[in-house]
Design a protein around this motif. Structure first.
Motif, mmCIF file in Angstrom:
data_model
loop_
_atom_site.group_PDB
_atom_site.id
_atom_site.type_symbol
_atom_site.label_atom_id
_atom_site.label_comp_id
_atom_site.label_asym_id
_atom_site.label_seq_id
_atom_site.Cartn_x
_atom_site.Cartn_y
_atom_site.Cartn_z
ATOM 1 N N LEU A 650 54.836 -5.929 22.236
ATOM 2 C CA LEU A 650 55.591 -4.713 21.926
ATOM 3 C C LEU A 650 54.796 -3.487 22.365
ATOM 4 N N THR A 652 55.769 -0.152 22.425
ATOM 5 C CA THR A 652 55.893 1.068 21.651
ATOM 6 C C THR A 652 56.977 0.919 20.601
ATOM 7 N N LEU A 653 56.860 1.678 19.535
ATOM 8 C CA LEU A 653 57.919 1.724 18.536
ATOM 9 C C LEU A 653 59.048 2.606 19.057
ATOM 10 N N ILE A 668 53.711 -3.649 11.359
ATOM 11 C CA ILE A 668 53.632 -3.237 12.754
ATOM 12 C C ILE A 668 52.581 -4.025 13.521
ATOM 13 N N THR A 670 51.652 -3.381 17.651
ATOM 14 C CA THR A 670 52.066 -2.598 18.815
ATOM 15 C C THR A 670 50.872 -2.379 19.740
ATOM 16 N N GLN A 672 50.490 0.494 21.253
ATOM 17 C CA GLN A 672 50.285 1.937 21.285
ATOM 18 C C GLN A 672 48.840 2.312 20.941
ATOM 19 N N CYS A 694 46.861 -4.444 16.134
ATOM 20 C CA CYS A 694 47.179 -3.278 16.964
ATOM 21 C C CYS A 694 45.891 -2.947 17.734
#
Length: 872
Positions: A650, A652-653, A668, A670, A672, A694
């Protein structure tokens, strides 16, 4: 379970209709009178439902009536949710300050005029349908019963103390332990300091043999030598003081140990005792037991009213020192309330004893030798019983004098809940516990059937489901629903429904006994359906689907009914592997509340996901191929839980995540580098925030605004994270930090140290730390749980450690260098659960009886050192 679910659905709907919020909104949209009529009619139908429960087996048509009633209540709930959704749309538009959005809203079907017309039409339809079922109910001859269904239960037969000891299998050691307790002097006395009577509770699930064990003890000759008087009273459902006194007096009168010289006062014969008033009864009771050293058994206690128990206890505190009571109950909370010594928790029989009991129930004496092939199948059958003797007897007796191999195989291969049950068999016995539950627990209980047997439930697995389905009701407007759901779990545990319950503060895990799982299947019936490779059709009434095998995923199998509320994939590595099937579900099941797509292999979600306006939980855990989420996901204004844990690709949100104004929990993963804090600051209800792997995050957010809503923060395996400011979370109560190699534990908070309201702290895998961080002083006044795991270089606990005067649980694991505890650890007076594991030298020093630290920790209620568990 149609009648129970229909009643509970009616209860939930009535609660909404009578709430101030719905009365106000109904006036605003001009439907107040219609909703008031619906409420009045539903009140009548609700009362008819209780009579339908008693008569449904005699009138087949009633079952269809119950289904129709349930469907109407569910449809009505969907209609009422339209009001909530409309208000949320208004709120999002107001917050956006976007003219174009307001124009689109006006021309959409949700603009005020179109919405008013649509709602009026739907409410009129609900009203007409409800009027019809109310009329049909009276036509069936149903009577209105104005009581809670939890009070209308099938009563257990009264028990008696006689037993053939030779017929009882596998309870010898339990009998010896209870007799040891009876022989010991009363060590503590009760809460009032009275030492004249000791109360020994025996607690366990229904069918386990608590009453049988009490009978074994009651009839043991050694007990005859201990007591001058023995009495037995079966209390069962009602804790009626008058009736209990009568039973005790009658038992004392018939006891062969009853003293003829206990009193010169004469009382009526036993058959006339019911005519005495309460004053005479109490006088009679005291005359029978005063000055006697007695044993009183109160069998089958269900009532948890402490005032009633205290009243009875005060009446019988007239025996001599050494008098004792045994009580049997299925409830841990009742046993704790009544007991003056720790509860004796009864466990299941061994496999060998179960087989012996099964053979005894299924064959005449010696007959089993002729049928070794059946005995071999019997060995497999007893595994289904998991040590519960009543279950063994139920299945064994059902096969008595039946030598057809196929019948034995049928019992072996069938779920217990599918087998015929007599009134004294295992499922009716367990259903007594179900019937005794308050309605809010009964409806929640059924959803255990959606998970496989032996499933380990983690915190949030089923509580999020209960909240999403609207089954959890706050006692006041501001109460956290997840906290209320946790109370539900604790109550089910108290009622002996849960196994291996491990309370670690905010986090917890447990299992459900296999027979309890059978009971959940039994009461859920067609409401909850397990989809497996051998599933050929799904009942039209099904609302909750749990998919156990990928091989079962076929378009033709899934029903076209719009009633489906839940789709789960509860087993690891079983998930959706066809985008086309998801498209079908989205278009067909528009009232879905829970959509679990964990362990699936989708590349993206369809834009049409926004059509699921009622969706509360969207689980995308371990979807390893998803790179982006459609922005339309931000239109799910009812979404409460979004799980993206393990979505390793994934990028980005989605933009506009802050529009999810109902979001309560966000998990989450991600790629990012930084997260937009302004989006997160838009949330008003988000209380749980979880970051997992993350890998690119150096800082959680790119702003300095405080997130005043977050109560639980978890950060795990975020290898690049360098900084975390706890001051961004002023209401933080639970913090879990694990395996963040670049994170300095100062957390930018060391100077100055400020007070925080934290209650639970979990620190795992920080090899660089030699001691705990100084900021722990700032949570000394509130911290209840501290878990320290995998600190290979931790050598000592800080001097401030014993300032944690509210600490209830301390768990230290995998800290091989830690060899000492603070010398004044006894100052932690609130500490009731101490666990030390894989800390070799420290474990040696804390060994029971012999370790040098043992005198300082021996008073703690629950201690686990290494693999040794001790409870006081």
């Amino acid at each position: 379970m149609a009648e129970a679910i229909a009643f509970d659905a009616a209860e939930l709907l009535l609660r909404k209709l009578t709430s101030y919020a719905y009365q106000e909104v109904s006036r605003a949209y001009g439907v107040y009178k219609d909703l008031r009529v619906i409420k009045d009619t539903l009140t009548i139908v609700r009362c008819l439902l209780l009579d339908a429960e008693e008569k449904k087996n005699q009138q087949h048509a009633l079952r269809e009536w119950l289904r129709q009633t349930q469907n109407i209540c569910s449809d009505a709930e969907d209609v009422l949710e339209g009001f909530d959704l409309q208000d949320k749309r208004k709120q999002v538009i107001k917050d956006s300050r976007s003219t174009s959005m307001k124009v689109r809203h006006f021309f959409s079907s949700s603009n005020p005029l179109a919405f008013r017309i649509k709602m009026a039409r739907q409410i009129k339809d609900i009203r007409n349908r409800l009027d019809k079922v109310a009329y049909d109910g009276t036509r069936f001859g149903l009577a209105t019963i104005n009581v809670e269904p939890g009070l209308v239960v099938h009563r257990r037969e009264m028990t008696y103390p006689d037993v053939d000891a030779s017929s009882v299998i596998g309870r010898e050691s339990d009998r010896e332990e209870i007799i040891k307790l009876l022989m010991q002097p009363h060590p503590h006395g009760d809460d009032d300091g009275d030492k004249s009577m000791c109360v020994i509770p025996i607690v366990g699930i229904g069918g386990l043999g608590k009453t049988t064990l009490a009978k074994l003890v009651f009839n043991d000759k050694r007990v005859d030598q201990l007591f001058q008087l023995k009495m037995w009273a079966c209390v069962s459902n009602d804790f009626d003081i008058r009736q209990i006194i009568i039973k005790i007096v009658n038992s004392a009168s018939t006891s062969k140990f009853a003293s003829t010289s206990a009193s010169s006062v004469t009382f009526p014969h036993q058959e006339n005792i019911n005519n005495l008033d309460i004053v005479q009864l109490v006088s009679c009771l005291r005359s029978k037991i005063s000055g006697q050293k007695f044993l009183l058994v109160l069998d089958d206690i269900w009532n948890d009213d402490r005032a009633k128990w205290t009243e009875l206890k005060d009446l019988i505190k007239v025996g001599t020192v050494g008098s004792k009571m045994m009580v049997t109950t299925r409830s841990k909370s009742i046993s704790s309330m009544m007991g003056t010594v720790p509860s004796y928790v009864l466990h299941g029989l061994s496999v060998e004893n179960c087989l012996f009991l099964f053979v005894k129930s299924a064959f005449k004496e010696g007959e089993e030798e002729k049928f070794p092939n059946l005995v071999a199948i019997g060995k497999e059958i007893v595994k289904k019983c998991h040590g519960v003797p009543l279950a063994v007897k139920t299945l064994g007796s059902s096969l008595f004098s039946k030598f057809d191999l196929n019948k034995w195989k049928f019992v072996r291969d069938s779920e217990i809940w599918n087998l015929e049950q007599k009134k004294d068999d295992i499922l009716p016995a367990l259903k007594l516990s179900y019937d005794q539950m308050p309605s809010y627990l009964r409806h929640c209980f059924a959803y255990f059937s959606l998970y496989p047997k032996d499933f380990t439930f983690l915190a949030g697995d089923i509580t999020s489901l209960w909240v999403a389905l609207g089954l959890v009701q706050p006692r006041n407007g501001n109460e956290n629903l997840e906290n209320v759901a946790r109370e539900y779990i604790d109550e089910l545990h108290s009622r002996s429904f849960l196994l291996d319950f491990d309370d670690i503060g905010h986090f917890f895990n447990f299992k459900v006994h296999d027979l309890v799982h059978d009971l959940a299947l039994y009461v859920a019936k067609e409401e909850c359906v397990l989809v497996q490779s051998n599933t050929r059709n799904i009942p039209e009434q099904a609302r909750h689907l749990s998919i156990f095998e990928n091989d079962s995923l076929g378009h033709a199998l899934f029903l076209k009914s719009k009633q489906v509320r839940t789709i789960l994939f509860p087993i690891d590595r079983v998930g959706l592997d066809r985008d086309s099937l998801l498209d079908t579900w989205v278009s067909r099941y528009k009232y879905l509340r829970i959509l679990d797509l964990s362990d699936s292999s989708m590349v993206t979600l369809p834009i049409s996901i926004a059509k699921l306006e009622h969706l509360r939980v969207l689980n995308l855990t371990n979807n390893c191929k998803i790179k982006r989420l459609p922005h339309s996901i931000c239109k799910l204004l009812n979404l409460q839980v979004l799980l993206l844990t393990g979505c390793m690709e994934l990028e980005t949100l989605p933009n506009g995540l802050g529009k999810l104004i109902s979001l309560r929990q966000l998990f989450i993963t991600t790629k990012q580098f930084v997260l937009p804090q302004n989006e997160f600051a838009s949330f008003k209800h988000l209380h749980t925030l979880d970051f997992y792997r993350c890998d690119n995050l150096k800082f959680l957010f790119n702003g300095t605004r405080q997130l005043t809503f977050v109560e639980t923060l978890s950060v795990q395996s975020c290898g690049s994270l360098e900084s975390l400011s706890l001051y961004s979370f002023p209401k933080l109560q639970t913090l879990y930090l694990a395996d963040c190699k670049m994170l300095t534990m100062s957390l930018n908070n060391e100077s100055p140290i400020q007070r925080m309201p934290m209650r639970h702290l979990y620190l795992e895998e920080f090899p660089g730390l030699l001691t705990l961080p100084r900021w722990i002083v700032g949570i000394a006044d509130t911290l209840e749980t501290l878990v320290i795991t995998k600190f290979p270089n931790l050598k000592m606990l800080p001097k401030c450690f014993t300032a944690l005067t509210h600490l209830k649980r301390l768990d230290i694991r995998h800290c091989p260098q830690l060899s000492t505890l603070p010398n004044d650890i006894q100052r932690l007076t609130a500490l009731e659960d101490l666990r030390i594991y894989r800390c070799r030298e420290l474990c040696q020093k804390c060994r029971p009886q012999f370790g040098e630290y043992w005198p300082m920790i021996a008073h703690i209620k629950r201690i686990s050192i290494g693999k040794q568990k001790l409870s006081h």
